[in-house]
Motif scaffolding. Structure first.
Motif, PDB file in Angstrom:
ATOM      1  N   MET A  74       0.831  -1.193   0.000  1.00 32.58           N
ATOM      2  CA  MET A  74       0.000   0.000   0.000  1.00 32.58           C
ATOM      3  C   MET A  74       0.872   1.251   0.000  1.00 32.58           C
ATOM      4  SD  MET A  74      -2.831  -1.225   2.745  1.00 32.58           S
ATOM      5  CE  MET A  74      -3.773  -2.720   2.437  1.00 32.58           C
ATOM      6  N   PRO A  75       0.292   2.355  -0.412  1.00 34.58           N
ATOM      7  CA  PRO A  75       1.071   3.595  -0.402  1.00 34.58           C
ATOM      8  C   PRO A  75       1.566   3.919   1.000  1.00 34.58           C
ATOM      9  CG  PRO A  75      -0.969   3.873  -1.639  1.00 34.58           C
ATOM     10  CD  PRO A  75      -1.061   2.549  -0.957  1.00 34.58           C
ATOM     11  N   GLY A  76       2.848   4.178   1.112  1.00 35.15           N
ATOM     12  CA  GLY A  76       3.419   4.547   2.398  1.00 35.15           C
ATOM     13  C   GLY A  76       3.445   6.056   2.559  1.00 35.15           C
ATOM     14  N   SER A  77       4.191   6.503   3.537  1.00 36.89           N
ATOM     15  CA  SER A  77       4.273   7.946   3.767  1.00 36.89           C
ATOM     16  C   SER A  77       5.604   8.288   4.404  1.00 36.89           C
ATOM     17  CB  SER A  77       3.130   8.411   4.677  1.00 36.89           C
ATOM     18  OG  SER A  77       3.253   7.854   5.970  1.00 36.89           O
ATOM     19  N   THR A  78       6.051   9.506   4.168  1.00 31.27           N
ATOM     20  CA  THR A  78       7.238  10.042   4.811  1.00 31.27           C
ATOM     21  C   THR A  78       6.880  11.412   5.379  1.00 31.27           C
ATOM     22  OG1 THR A  78       8.031  11.040   2.747  1.00 31.27           O
ATOM     23  CG2 THR A  78       8.831   8.832   3.286  1.00 31.27           C
ATOM     24  N   THR A  79       7.406  11.693   6.548  1.00 33.07           N
ATOM     25  CA  THR A  79       7.144  12.977   7.185  1.00 33.07           C
ATOM     26  C   THR A  79       8.423  13.507   7.804  1.00 33.07           C
ATOM     27  OG1 THR A  79       4.863  12.369   7.723  1.00 33.07           O
ATOM     28  CG2 THR A  79       5.816  14.194   8.959  1.00 33.07           C
ATOM     29  N   HIS A  80       8.679  14.782   7.581  1.00 33.75           N
ATOM     30  CA  HIS A  80       9.818  15.458   8.214  1.00 33.75           C
ATOM     31  C   HIS A  80       9.277  16.687   8.930  1.00 33.75           C
ATOM     32  CE1 HIS A  80      13.754  17.944   7.894  1.00 33.75           C
ATOM     33  NE2 HIS A  80      13.707  17.276   9.029  1.00 33.75           N
TER      34      HIS A  80
END
Length: 318
Positions: A74-80
């Motif tokens: 599934m589509p993942g995510s990145t956060t900064h």
């Protein structure tokens, strides 16, 4: 029947972000940490408070989430995110307990999930648009508002007060987010998750455990923080006391009615305390957690990798 897959990943990540902000060995920036026995000249594990003293804190956090269900990725995510905050000591009583105010000076967040990119910078003069405007609406009211708390010389925090208007943006979000990211949750995590030294002069190898239970809306979470005093290291020409923490997490009631198993966890961090200046100087926390969320016949597997670093500098004393 469809199960809440990607949304589960998003709001779980946000909660873990808050939880890790509340808490803060063998490696530092890829180098082995060499420690020694403390001496009297290294000072103690004890905060030094005086009215008018300020602590400037900068937190840098990176989160990466990947998810799969069976053979389906599934589509993942990145956060900064980068948060800059000032804590000011307003007064100190005869017992050495400080009354402090804490204000978020700047908040920057950039995230990418499912091909959608969003960002927010409270210091920017540009008007956010699209999904970025939604983030701004939720986070902007948190900037510039002063929380208050009591702080003991050991580092224990209590009597945390969050102003209602600080949560105005969160209240306008969806009900699940509002119940999770609440005034009560912030106060609870800040109080229960504070780094509280058992002694100003611990022995090298001394260990202690802190269990933090947060009744957080649809996802009550329990963390066990196992601390160990490692001694003193010389970092950037300064002797700093080193405390290691190993972190264990569980969801005793599951998430939103779904059972959750932590199938793998490698989460640890280090705190560096200036015993002469009487303040925490920096910390580094790494989390690598694999969760199995039992949503129907095929479990949802979520992998969360997170790195949080914090640096603190001291202002002047009046």
């Amino acid at each position: 029947m469809r199960y809440p897959t990607a949304p589960v990943g998003r709001w779980t990540a946000l909660f873990l972000l808050m939880l890790t902000l509340a808490v803060a060995g063998e490696c530092l920036h890829g180098q082995e940490i060499k420690t020694r026995e403390p001496t009297a000249s290294d000072g103690k594990l004890e905060w030094q408070y005086s009215a008018g003293r300020e602590f400037k804190m900068k937190m840098d956090q990176q989160i990466e989430i990947s998810m799969s269900q069976g053979a389906n990725k599934m589509p993942g995510s990145t956060t900064h995110s980068v948060t800059e905050m000032t804590t000011r000591i307003e007064s100190v009583d005869d017992e050495g307990v400080a009354t402090a105010s804490g204000t978020i000076d700047r908040m920057m967040v950039s995230t990418s999930a499912g091909g959608i990119k969003m960002s927010f910078d409270s210091a920017s003069n540009e008007e956010p648009a699209g999904m970025s405007a939604e983030i701004a609406r939720m986070l902007a009211p948190m900037v510039g508002k002063a929380m208050t708390q009591k702080m003991m010389p050991s580092g224990r925090v209590f009597d945390v007060q969050v102003p209602e208007e600080m949560m105005d943006g969160v209240k306008s979000a969806n009900p699940m987010m509002a119940s999770m990211f609440s005034k009560q949750t912030i106060e609870e995590i800040s109080t229960k998750g504070s780094l509280d030294f058992p002694s100003p002069n611990p022995a090298v190898g001394e260990k202690w455990e802190v269990v933090v239970e947060v009744q957080n809306g649809p996802a009550p979470v329990t963390t066990k923080n196992n601390y160990e005093y490692l001694g003193v290291t010389d970092l950037d020409g300064q002797p700093l006391h080193v405390i290691k923490v190993d972190i264990g997490m569980s969801f005793p009631n599951g998430i939103g009615g779904m059972d959750v198993d932590i199938t793998r966890e490698a989460s640890h961090g280090y705190f560096y305390f200036d015993g002469v200046g009487g303040m925490l100087k920096k910390s580094s926390v790494d989390q690598d957690v694999t969760m199995q969320i039992n949503a129907g016949d095929t479990p949802l597997i979520q992998v969360l990798k997170q790195k949080l670093t914090m640096d603190i500098t001291a202002g002047t004393r009046e």
